[in-house]
Scaffold this active site. Structure first.
Site: not given
Length: 409
Positions: A409, A123
């Site tokens: 999450f 990322y």
């Protein structure tokens, strides 16, 4: 490339989520987990890449609100459920999903994006910087003593069924959110996540248990945990596995930890995701026997540099011109004058001479106050262009408590 990238249709969820499960090892989740994640998924914020009727890529985001330095709780996209089928790698699918997602977030006015990375090296190229470390520990409670502060004995502890105590636990959690950057408000439905307890995920431990800390009839702390029994020729050597914990004051905090420390038939306490500055580290007799490990946690990306830097406050006065590089989101690239203090901030584009030069990735890493700009500069990731600007900005960007993302999450 023949793939079509489009917003997820609710009726496609099972196929879309099946691709995600396959990408993460093809181990089916329990019905309880699948039901919860289907309920929490926001289809309008989710993307699927399709090769005909086959889903070959997934990405989504949750509409969170996250605490930032200064106590504000601001809209933040929780980037999640990112995968690409192994048959379709190296075709630009991930890049196209990240491109579409950031464009959409900018259009809706969300200035921050947060994720927890399964593979951290992915990322950075999309502008995410590691902003919130987490701590893991395996504590030998048979050898390490815990020293508690005055008032601990005034706290009453009470066992409760987790689902019956959920409202009280969430009330404590909600009061803690503004005080620690990186903590997430619980939107409706998310209160179910800490209670998720499928047998397949227990690893041989007990069902989830809950202990509440009370003072004057008010719940001032809680801990959710499991116990994994174990025996050897010398006797019981069980493990306490901490899930979630929160307390409103030092005495309640210490009372909960003393309880976890002294559960019968156990000699080890395992923590997998706690703040880097967890207070129990100052209560123990031997930190070496606690096997503390610090590792990466939350990764942050500034979607809109100006709005994001204005959303937080600064612990010392700052007036600095930042020259920001951002190849993936070019609307952020350029010079920004940041002025602010503990009362608020303003960040606007400028043509003034720059004081510091850095990429949006480093800005994301420093944003929550846990990664000093001086440390990034020592690694060659931030350049000081005006003498004294680095020290001033680094002090201002700091946080009195470590940032922490409390759950995945």
């Amino acid at each position: 490339m023949t793939t079509e990238l489009r917003v997820l249709r609710p009726e496609e969820w099972a196929t879309w989520y099946g691709q995600l499960e396959f990408a993460f090892g093809d181990v089916p989740e329990s019905p309880e987990e699948r039901e919860l994640w289907e309920a929490l998924t926001e289809p309008e914020r989710s993307l699927g890449a399709w090769d005909g009727d086959v889903c070959v890529g997934t990405a989504g985001s949750f509409s969170f609100r996250m605490a930032v330095p200064g106590g504000a709780v601001v809209p933040t996209a929780g980037v999640t459920m990112v995968s690409v089928a192994p048959t379709h790698r190296r075709r630009g699918i991930l890049t196209s999903m990240m491109r579409r997602q950031l464009d959409d977030l900018r259009a809706t006015g969300e200035s921050l994006a947060l994720l927890t990375a399964t593979e951290p090296d992915i990322y950075g190229r999309f502008g995410y910087g590691m902003a919130a470390p987490r701590m893991r520990a395996e504590i030998d409670t048979s050898r390490v003593r815990l020293s508690v502060p005055e008032g601990t004995d005034d706290v009453r502890l009470r066992l409760a069924r987790p689902e019956e105590a959920a409202k009280e636990c969430e009330a404590v959690y909600a009061r803690l959110v503004p005080g620690r950057p990186g903590m997430l408000e619980r939107r409706p439905g998310w209160e179910r996540l800490p209670l998720l307890d499928p047998p397949s995920e227990r690893g041989g431990a007990s069902p989830l248990a809950c202990v509440l800390a009370e003072r004057g009839g008010e719940v001032v702390g809680f801990a959710l945990y499991r116990v994994r029994p174990d025996w050897d020729p010398e006797g019981a050597r069980g493990t306490v596995v901490l899930g979630h914990e929160g307390a409103l004051d030092p005495a309640a905090y210490a009372a909960l930890w003393r309880y976890l420390w002294n559960i019968d038939l156990t000699s080890r306490l395992v923590l997998s995701n706690r703040p880097a500055d967890e207070p129990w580290q100052h209560l123990v007799s031997d930190i070496r026997r606690c096997r503390v490990v610090h590792r990466d946690g939350g990764y942050l990306r500034l979607v809109d540099v100006g709005a994001a830097l204005e959303a937080r406050t600064y612990q010392t006065p700052v007036d600095v011109v930042l020259e920001v590089a951002d190849d993936f989101c070019p609307w952020n690239a350029g010079r920004w004058r940041l002025t602010g203090d503990t009362g608020g901030a303003q960040c606007v584009g400028t043509t003034d001479a720059p004081d510091l030069a850095l990429s949006v990735r480093e800005l994301g890493a420093a944003y929550l106050g846990g990664v000093p700009l001086v440390s990034l500069a020592a690694a060659g990731r931030v350049r000081e262009l005006r003498e004294g600007a680095l020290a001033q900005a680094s002090r201002a960007f700091g946080s009195p408590v470590a940032p922490w993302v409390p759950h995945g999450f």
